[in-house]
Scaffold this motif. Structure first.
Motif, PDB file in Angstrom:
ATOM      1  N   LYS A 274       5.286 107.127  62.139  1.00  0.00           N
ATOM      2  CA  LYS A 274       5.805 105.838  62.572  1.00  0.00           C
ATOM      3  C   LYS A 274       6.200 104.976  61.385  1.00  0.00           C
ATOM      4  CE  LYS A 274       6.925 102.802  65.639  1.00  0.00           C
ATOM      5  NZ  LYS A 274       8.047 103.052  66.556  1.00  0.00           N
ATOM      6  N   LEU A 275       5.427 105.041  60.291  1.00  0.00           N
ATOM      7  CA  LEU A 275       5.772 104.257  59.111  1.00  0.00           C
ATOM      8  C   LEU A 275       7.096 104.740  58.523  1.00  0.00           C
ATOM      9  CD1 LEU A 275       5.046 102.051  57.131  1.00  0.00           C
ATOM     10  CD2 LEU A 275       3.761 103.725  55.808  1.00  0.00           C
ATOM     11  N   LEU A 276       7.303 106.059  58.511  1.00  0.00           N
ATOM     12  CA  LEU A 276       8.575 106.594  58.027  1.00  0.00           C
ATOM     13  C   LEU A 276       9.722 106.073  58.879  1.00  0.00           C
ATOM     14  CD1 LEU A 276       7.545 110.324  57.393  1.00  0.00           C
ATOM     15  CD2 LEU A 276       7.542 108.419  55.775  1.00  0.00           C
ATOM     16  N   GLU A 277       9.460 105.990  60.204  1.00  0.00           N
ATOM     17  CA  GLU A 277      10.490 105.472  61.111  1.00  0.00           C
ATOM     18  C   GLU A 277      10.754 103.995  60.846  1.00  0.00           C
ATOM     19  OE1 GLU A 277      10.831 104.396  65.842  1.00  0.00           O
ATOM     20  OE2 GLU A 277       9.571 106.095  65.251  1.00  0.00           O
ATOM     21  N   ILE A 278       9.668 103.220  60.665  1.00  0.00           N
ATOM     22  CA  ILE A 278       9.822 101.775  60.420  1.00  0.00           C
ATOM     23  C   ILE A 278      10.596 101.532  59.130  1.00  0.00           C
ATOM     24  CG2 ILE A 278       8.550  99.668  59.859  1.00  0.00           C
ATOM     25  CD1 ILE A 278       6.334 100.632  61.730  1.00  0.00           C
ATOM     26  N   LEU A 279      10.249 102.287  58.081  1.00  0.00           N
ATOM     27  CA  LEU A 279      10.890 102.086  56.782  1.00  0.00           C
ATOM     28  C   LEU A 279      12.269 102.718  56.717  1.00  0.00           C
ATOM     29  CD1 LEU A 279       7.851 102.797  54.422  1.00  0.00           C
ATOM     30  CD2 LEU A 279       8.728 100.575  55.152  1.00  0.00           C
ATOM     31  N   GLY A 280      12.561 103.605  57.668  1.00  0.00           N
ATOM     32  CA  GLY A 280      13.815 104.338  57.568  1.00  0.00           C
ATOM     33  C   GLY A 280      13.786 105.312  56.421  1.00  0.00           C
ATOM     34  N   SER A 281      12.584 105.790  56.072  1.00  0.00           N
ATOM     35  CA  SER A 281      12.393 106.663  54.913  1.00  0.00           C
ATOM     36  C   SER A 281      12.908 108.064  55.203  1.00  0.00           C
ATOM     37  CB  SER A 281      10.906 106.724  54.564  1.00  0.00           C
ATOM     38  OG  SER A 281      10.665 107.732  53.611  1.00  0.00           O
ATOM     39  N   THR A 287       8.251 108.841  50.252  1.00  0.00           N
ATOM     40  CA  THR A 287       7.468 107.616  50.395  1.00  0.00           C
ATOM     41  C   THR A 287       6.230 107.657  49.508  1.00  0.00           C
ATOM     42  OG1 THR A 287       8.232 107.446  52.677  1.00  0.00           O
ATOM     43  CG2 THR A 287       6.356 106.089  52.062  1.00  0.00           C
ATOM     44  N   LYS A 288       5.607 108.831  49.374  1.00  0.00           N
ATOM     45  CA  LYS A 288       4.395 108.945  48.564  1.00  0.00           C
ATOM     46  C   LYS A 288       4.656 108.704  47.081  1.00  0.00           C
ATOM     47  CE  LYS A 288       1.801 112.109  51.563  1.00  0.00           C
ATOM     48  NZ  LYS A 288       1.186 113.442  51.663  1.00  0.00           N
ATOM     49  N   LYS A 289       5.901 108.811  46.662  1.00  0.00           N
ATOM     50  CA  LYS A 289       6.235 108.584  45.255  1.00  0.00           C
ATOM     51  C   LYS A 289       6.243 107.103  44.899  1.00  0.00           C
ATOM     52  CE  LYS A 289       8.969 112.824  44.854  1.00  0.00           C
ATOM     53  NZ  LYS A 289      10.309 113.402  44.606  1.00  0.00           N
ATOM     54  N   ILE A 290       6.193 106.242  45.938  1.00  0.00           N
ATOM     55  CA  ILE A 290       6.182 104.794  45.707  1.00  0.00           C
ATOM     56  C   ILE A 290       4.797 104.360  45.249  1.00  0.00           C
ATOM     57  CG2 ILE A 290       6.364 102.539  46.845  1.00  0.00           C
ATOM     58  CD1 ILE A 290       8.434 103.761  48.702  1.00  0.00           C
ATOM     59  N   ASN A 291       4.758 103.502  44.244  1.00  0.00           N
ATOM     60  CA  ASN A 291       3.507 102.874  43.840  1.00  0.00           C
ATOM     61  C   ASN A 291       3.521 101.440  44.341  1.00  0.00           C
ATOM     62  OD1 ASN A 291       1.770 101.143  41.868  1.00  0.00           O
ATOM     63  ND2 ASN A 291       1.045 103.251  41.607  1.00  0.00           N
ATOM     64  N   LEU A 292       2.487 101.079  45.051  1.00  0.00           N
ATOM     65  CA  LEU A 292       2.466  99.773  45.710  1.00  0.00           C
ATOM     66  C   LEU A 292       2.307  98.619  44.735  1.00  0.00           C
ATOM     67  CD1 LEU A 292       0.250 100.705  48.805  1.00  0.00           C
ATOM     68  CD2 LEU A 292       2.736 100.494  48.699  1.00  0.00           C
ATOM     69  N   PHE A 293       1.970  98.885  43.493  1.00  0.00           N
ATOM     70  CA  PHE A 293       1.860  97.813  42.503  1.00  0.00           C
ATOM     71  C   PHE A 293       3.139  97.637  41.685  1.00  0.00           C
ATOM     72  CE2 PHE A 293      -2.823  98.562  42.872  1.00  0.00           C
ATOM     73  CZ  PHE A 293      -3.146  97.275  43.278  1.00  0.00           C
ATOM     74  N   THR A 294       4.020  98.652  41.705  1.00  0.00           N
ATOM     75  CA  THR A 294       5.195  98.594  40.825  1.00  0.00           C
ATOM     76  C   THR A 294       6.523  98.684  41.555  1.00  0.00           C
ATOM     77  OG1 THR A 294       5.118 101.001  40.489  1.00  0.00           O
ATOM     78  CG2 THR A 294       3.874  99.616  38.938  1.00  0.00           C
ATOM     79  N   PHE A 295       6.536  99.122  42.822  1.00  0.00           N
ATOM     80  CA  PHE A 295       7.803  99.289  43.543  1.00  0.00           C
ATOM     81  C   PHE A 295       8.473  97.923  43.733  1.00  0.00           C
ATOM     82  CE2 PHE A 295      10.064 100.268  47.669  1.00  0.00           C
ATOM     83  CZ  PHE A 295      11.029 101.069  47.076  1.00  0.00           C
ATOM     84  N   PRO A 296       9.702  97.723  43.195  1.00  0.00           N
ATOM     85  CA  PRO A 296      10.331  96.392  43.161  1.00  0.00           C
ATOM     86  C   PRO A 296      10.374  95.647  44.498  1.00  0.00           C
ATOM     87  CG  PRO A 296      11.554  97.902  41.782  1.00  0.00           C
ATOM     88  CD  PRO A 296      10.522  98.727  42.482  1.00  0.00           C
ATOM     89  N   PRO A 297      10.838  96.267  45.618  1.00  0.00           N
ATOM     90  CA  PRO A 297      10.863  95.506  46.870  1.00  0.00           C
ATOM     91  C   PRO A 297       9.474  95.029  47.305  1.00  0.00           C
ATOM     92  CG  PRO A 297      12.193  97.495  47.064  1.00  0.00           C
ATOM     93  CD  PRO A 297      11.435  97.617  45.792  1.00  0.00           C
ATOM     94  N   LYS A 329      17.072  99.268  55.504  1.00  0.00           N
ATOM     95  CA  LYS A 329      16.698  98.746  56.815  1.00  0.00           C
ATOM     96  C   LYS A 329      16.046  97.380  56.660  1.00  0.00           C
ATOM     97  CE  LYS A 329      14.192  99.881  61.055  1.00  0.00           C
ATOM     98  NZ  LYS A 329      13.352 100.865  61.743  1.00  0.00           N
ATOM     99  N   SER A 330      16.524  96.392  57.432  1.00  0.00           N
ATOM    100  CA  SER A 330      15.960  95.043  57.388  1.00  0.00           C
ATOM    101  C   SER A 330      15.032  94.864  58.580  1.00  0.00           C
ATOM    102  CB  SER A 330      17.079  94.005  57.440  1.00  0.00           C
ATOM    103  OG  SER A 330      16.548  92.697  57.387  1.00  0.00           O
ATOM    104  N   LEU A 331      13.843  94.340  58.308  1.00  0.00           N
ATOM    105  CA  LEU A 331      12.895  94.192  59.411  1.00  0.00           C
ATOM    106  C   LEU A 331      11.887  93.081  59.146  1.00  0.00           C
ATOM    107  CD1 LEU A 331      10.032  95.626  58.306  1.00  0.00           C
ATOM    108  CD2 LEU A 331      11.317  97.694  58.772  1.00  0.00           C
ATOM    109  N   HIS A 332      11.330  92.596  60.246  1.00  0.00           N
ATOM    110  CA  HIS A 332      10.175  91.693  60.205  1.00  0.00           C
ATOM    111  C   HIS A 332       8.941  92.555  60.407  1.00  0.00           C
ATOM    112  CE1 HIS A 332      12.253  87.761  60.473  1.00  0.00           C
ATOM    113  NE2 HIS A 332      13.185  88.454  61.117  1.00  0.00           N
ATOM    114  N   PHE A 333       7.861  92.251  59.731  1.00  0.00           N
ATOM    115  CA  PHE A 333       6.667  93.063  59.876  1.00  0.00           C
ATOM    116  C   PHE A 333       5.413  92.205  59.750  1.00  0.00           C
ATOM    117  CE2 PHE A 333       7.268  92.807  55.345  1.00  0.00           C
ATOM    118  CZ  PHE A 333       5.985  92.737  54.827  1.00  0.00           C
ATOM    119  N   ARG A 334       4.322  92.723  60.345  1.00  0.00           N
ATOM    120  CA  ARG A 334       2.992  92.184  60.129  1.00  0.00           C
ATOM    121  C   ARG A 334       2.187  93.269  59.420  1.00  0.00           C
ATOM    122  NH1 ARG A 334       0.724  90.730  65.198  1.00  0.00           N
ATOM    123  NH2 ARG A 334       1.152  88.539  64.855  1.00  0.00           N
TER     124      ARG A 334
END
Length: 727
Positions: A274-281, A287-297, A329-334
Motif C-alpha cells: 500500500k505504501l508503494l501505491e501511495i508513493l507511486g513507487s 523505496t528501501k534505498k531512501i534514507n529518511l534522514f537525507t532524502f531531500p523531499p 505523485k502529489s498527495l495529502h497524508f497523515r
C-alpha cells in the motif's frame, strides 16, 4: 604402588576362643604404607600395634577358620586412611592380608561424587539433564533430571543406547544418528534439536549438546558426555512468534494504509504494497534505498525532526502534511511514527502513512457545500434555526426579519423566550421525543412571540442532527396565521354543512313517515278494489287500477330507501347481530330472485368455500345487500347470461363477490354508482328501471358492518361487485 603383605596367626584362650591375632611377618611395603617399623610389629599382637581392639577380627577369623578368601574396602580411623584389603588362608588359624592404600583414590571419588552432585543440582536448577555414554559398551548413564524431563523414573529407564534411539521421532532419527556419529568420531562438540517421545506428554522438543573424549593413541574416543534441555516451550513460543509475524505481515500486506519500518539511522528495511501505491513507487527495492534522514523531499517536510524526536522520547508522533513524491505523485497524508522498543531501548520505528487526499478533497467540497448551504439558507423564505441545549446557535435572516430581532440578540436568548407560554409544554414534548437514535422528523404547530409582542401562528418541522460533532436539532417554520384563519372558516363551514345535512336527514325521515301513511292507504284500497268486492270492474278500470298500485309500490320503495339512508346518515340505524350460515342466506336470496332470472333465462351460481362458513351479521341487512346486488346483476345481464355469487376468505378477509357477464359499467361512471340517484341506465335513455338508491343503500349497510365495497367492470363484458364484512 606396591601392595603391603602381612602374615597373622590367631591366639586362643583355654576355652578355644580367639582373643587376638599376632603379626608373624611383613614385607617392606607394609612399613612404607603404614609407617611402622618391622621390629615394632613382628611378634606382637594386633591390640599392641593398632590399639585396644583387633581391627577386623571377625572378618579375619571367618577366613582363618573357613579358608574362604574375601576382599573389602575400609576406612581405618587410627591411621585416617582408606584401604583395599584382600584376605586368604592356607592353614587353619592363620591368614594373610594383602592391602593397598586407596586414600587418594577415595578422595578423588568423593570429590568426583560431590562434583557430580553439584552438576546434577546445577542441571536441575537450570532444568537440564546430562548423560554419559560409554562408546565401547553403548551403556548410557542419565541423570535423574534427564529421566524426569522424559517422564520416567530410574526403574523405568533402561540405561542403553538402544532405548535412547527408540525415543527419537521417526522424522528426526536419521539426522540425529548421523550427526552424533560424525561429531563423536571426530571428537568435536555438537548441538542438535530433535523430538523425543516422552512417557506422558507425547512428542516434545529437546536440545541435545555433547562431546566425545577419552581418546586412545589412535585418536578414537571411548566416552561422550552431553546435556539435554527441554525446549518445547521455546519451540511453542517460536511457533507463536512465526504465526504472529505471518499475521502481522498479512495485516501489513492487506491494510489500507502504507507501512514501513526503519532503524534508528533512517534506513528502511520493510515497506508494504500500500505504501508503494501511495508513493507511486516503482518497487520495494527502490523505496528501501531512501534514507529518511537525507532524502531531500522528506527533509523538506521536516520529517527527520519528527523521527529524531520519536527516537529520543520514545513517544508516538502524529502529523499531517502535503508533498509531491520523488515519482511525481502529489498527495495529502497523515503520518504516525511509533518507536520500536526492545528491553526499553528504541531500536527503530514503524511509520504508518495514511493517504488522506480523498478526505482533504472531501473536506474542501464540504466547505464549498457549507458555503452554498449558508447562501441558500440565508436566502430561503423559510425561517431556519439550529438548537443545542435549548440555545439557538444559528438562525437565518428570514427568521430575524419575522421576529424583529438581530442574530446577536437571538443568540443571547433562550428558545422559550420566543414560544408562547401556552405552547411551551407541547413544543418541549416534541423536542424531547427527537434524538440522534430516533431522528424522525417531528412536525408541530405553536404560537411565536415577536419582539413587538405580536403573536404568529407557526408550523414547525424539527429533526435531530450533529452540528460540530455534537447532538443538535435543526428546524424550520413558516407563518401559517392566514392558513389558520382559513382553516377556522372551513371548520365553521363544515359544521354548518353537517348541521344542514342532519336537518335534511331529519326532514326526510319525518316526511317519509308522513308520506308512507297515505301511500299505504292508496296501495291497500287499490288492492281491495282489485278483488271486485265492491263490484266488477271493466278492463280499462282494471288497467288504471294496476297502474295506481304499481306506482304506489314504487313510490313506497323510494320512500323506504330514503328513510333507511337518512337513518344511517343520522346515526340511528341499529344492527341486530346474530350468527348465521352464509350458504342459507345466499340460497334463500337466490330463491327470491329466481323468477326474475328465469324470465331472462339467466343462470345463477352459488359458490361458498367452505360450505359451513358462519358469520356474525345483521341477517336482514346482509340479505338486502345481496338481494340488491343480485337484482342489479340480473337487470343488466342479457338473456341467457350468467350470474355468480362467490364467498370465501381472501388474505384473511371474508369477501363476497357477485359477478355477471352483462353490459358492464363505463369507466367514467364507476366512481359515481354508489352515490344516491346515480343509475347505470341513465346513459341509455332509462332502458333499465330503478330508483338509483339501491347501491347507495348497499354501501351504507356494508360500512355499518365495518366493511368496504368496490366494483371491477369492463364495458360490454360484465361487472363484479365485491364487498367485505367484518367478522
Amino acid at each position: 604402588m606396591e601392595e603391603g603383605v602381612c602374615l597373622h596367626e590367631f591366639i586362643y584362650d583355654d576355652a578355644g576362643n580367639a582373643i587376638d591375632y599376632a603379626i608373624t611377618d611383613i614385607n617392606p611395603a607394609y612399613e612404607l604404607i603404614l609407617g611402622l617399623k618391622r621390629e615394632d610389629v613382628v611378634g606382637k599382637c594386633a591390640t599392641q600395634v593398632y590399639g585396644s581392639t583387633s581391627p577386623y577380627k571377625d572378618i579375619f577369623l571367618e577366613v582363618a577358620e573357613s579358608g574362604i578368601s574375601t576382599r573389602f574396602e575400609s576406612y581405618f580411623p587410627p591411621m585416617d586412611k582408606h584401604f583395599s584389603i584382600s584376605v586368604f588362608s592356607s592353614k587353619k588359624g592363620t591368614f594373610c592380608t594383602v592391602f593397598s592404600d586407596i586414600t587418594i583414590q577415595k578422595k578423588n571419588e568423593q570429590e568426583l561424587q560431590e562434583a557430580k552432585k553439584s552438576l546434577e543440582f546445577a542441571m536441575e536448577v537450570a532444568e537440564n539433564g546430562f548423560w554419559d555414554w560409554n562408546l565401547d559398551t553403548d551403556a548410557v548413564f542419565c541423570s535423574p533430571q534427564c529421566m524426569a524431563m522424559l517422564g520416567y523414573t530410574a526403574d523405568e529407564f533402561p540405561q542403553t543406547l538402544e532405548f535412547w534411539v527408540s525415543l527419537l521421532h521417526p522424522e528426526d532419527r536419521e539426522m540425529v544418528l548421523q550427526t552424533i556419529e560424525d561429531y563423536t568420531h571426530q571428537a568435536r562438540p555438537y548441538s542438535i534439536e530433535c523430538r523425543l517421545r516422552t512417557k506422558d506428554r507425547g512428542w516434545q522438543w529437546f536440545s541435545d549438546s555433547g562431546k566425545s573424549f577419552e581418546l586412545d593413541e589412535n585418536g578414537h574416543p571411548h566416552r561422550a558426555i552431553g546435556v539435554l534441555s527441554d525446549i518445547s516451550e521455546r519451540k511453542a513460543h517460536e511457533a507463536r512468534l512465526r504465526e504472529s509475524r505471518e499475521r502481522y505481515k498479512g495485516l501489513a500486506e492487506s491494510t489500507p494504509v502504507g507501512i514501513l519500518t526503519c532503524d534508528t539511522k533512517g534506513n528502511i528495511d520493510y515497506v508494504n504494497p500500500k505504501l508503494l501505491e501511495i508513493l507511486g513507487s516503482p518497487g520495494a527495492e527502490a523505496t528501501k534505498k531512501i534514507n529518511l534522514f537525507t532524502f531531500p523531499p522528506v527533509v523538506k517536510l521536516g520529517f527527520p525532526g519528527y523521527l529524531e524526536t520519536a527516537f529520543e522520547t520514545g513517544i508516538e508522533i502524529t502529523f499531517e502534511d502535503q508533498y509531491k513524491t520523488k515519482w511525481g505523485k502529489s498527495l495529502h497524508f497523515r503520518c504516525h511514527i511509533n518507536p520500536i522498543k526492545v528491553d526499553g531501548s528504541v531500536k527503530g520505528a514503524t511509520v504508518v502513512f495514511d493517504d488522506i487526499t480523498d478526505r482533504k478533497n472531501a473536506e474542501l467540497r464540504l466547505q464549498e457545500s457549507e458555503e452554498l448551504y449558508r447562501a441558500v439558507t440565508e436566502n430561503s423564505q423559510e425561517c431556519i434555526f439550529i438548537l443545542q441545549d435549548n440555545k439557538v446557535i444559528f438562525v437565518n435572516g428570514t427568521l430575524c426579519g419575522m421576529l424583529g430581532y438581530t442574530k446577536d440578540e437571538i443568540y443571547s436568548m433562550d428558545i422559550w423566550d420566543f414560544v408562547h407560554p401556552e405552547c411551551i409544554h407541547d413544543v418541549q414534548t416534541k423536542i424531547n421525543s427527537i434524538s440522534i437514535t430516533n431522528p424522525v422528523s417531528s412536525v408541530c404547530e405553536a404560537k411565536i412571540l415577536t419582539k413587538d409582542y405580536r403573536t404568529i401562528e407557526a408550523e414547525f418541522s424539527i429533526t435531530a442532527t450533529l452540528y460540530k460533532s455534537r447532538p443538535a436539532l435543526i428546524g424550520a417554520f413558516r407563518d401559517i396565521t392566514h392558513r389558520k384563519s382559513a382553516e377556522e372558516a372551513l371548520i365553521q363551514g363544515k359544521a354548518l354543512a353537517e348541521e344542514a345535512s342532519r336537518t335534511k336527514s331529519e326532514f326526510l325521515a319525518n316526511m317519509s313517515h308522513e308520506l308512507r301513511t297515505p301511500l299505504n292507504s292508496i296501495i291497500g284500497f287499490s288492492q281491495m278494489l282489485g278483488t271486485n268486492s265492491f263490484g266488477n270492474l271493466n278492463e280499462k278500470q282494471n288497467k288504471y287500477l294496476s297502474n295506481i298500485r304499481h306506482s304506489g309500490e314504487l313510490l313506497l320503495e323510494v320512500i323506504n330507501n330514503i328513510l333507511d339512508i337518512s337513518k344511517v346518515e343520522a346515526g340511528v340505524m341499529e344492527l341486530n347481530i346474530e350468527n348465521i350460515l352464509i350458504h342459507e342466506i345466499l340460497e334463500s336470496t337466490e330463491t327470491l330472485v329466481h323468477p326474475l332470472a328465469l324470465k331472462k333465462n339467466i343462470t345463477v351460481e352459488i359458490d361458498v368455500n367452505p360450505r359451513n362458513l358462519e358469520i356474525c351479521v345483521d341477517r336482514i341487512k346482509l340479505k338486502e345487500i345481496i338481494y340488491n346486488l343480485l337484482t342489479n346483476a340480473i337487470k343488466y345481464t342479457p338473456e341467457g347470461g350468467r350470474v355468480c355469487i362467490k364467498t370465501g376468505y381472501v388474505n384473511n378477509e371474508l369477501r363476497f363477490s357477485i359477478s355477471d357477464n352483462g353490459i358492464g359499467i363505463p369507466p367514467h361512471m364507476q366512481d359515481d354508482i354508489f352515490e344516491p340517484f346515480k343509475q347505470i341506465g341513465s346513459f341509455s335513455n332509462k332502458e333499465y328501471k330503478g330508483t338509483g338508491l339501491g347501491l347507495a343503500l348497499v354501501k351504507k349497510y356494508v360500512e355499518l358492518h365495518d366493511g368496504r365495497i368496490w366494483v371491477e367492470s369492463e364495458e360490454g363484458k360484465g361487472s363484479a361487485f365485491s364487498f367485505t364484512i367484518s367478522d
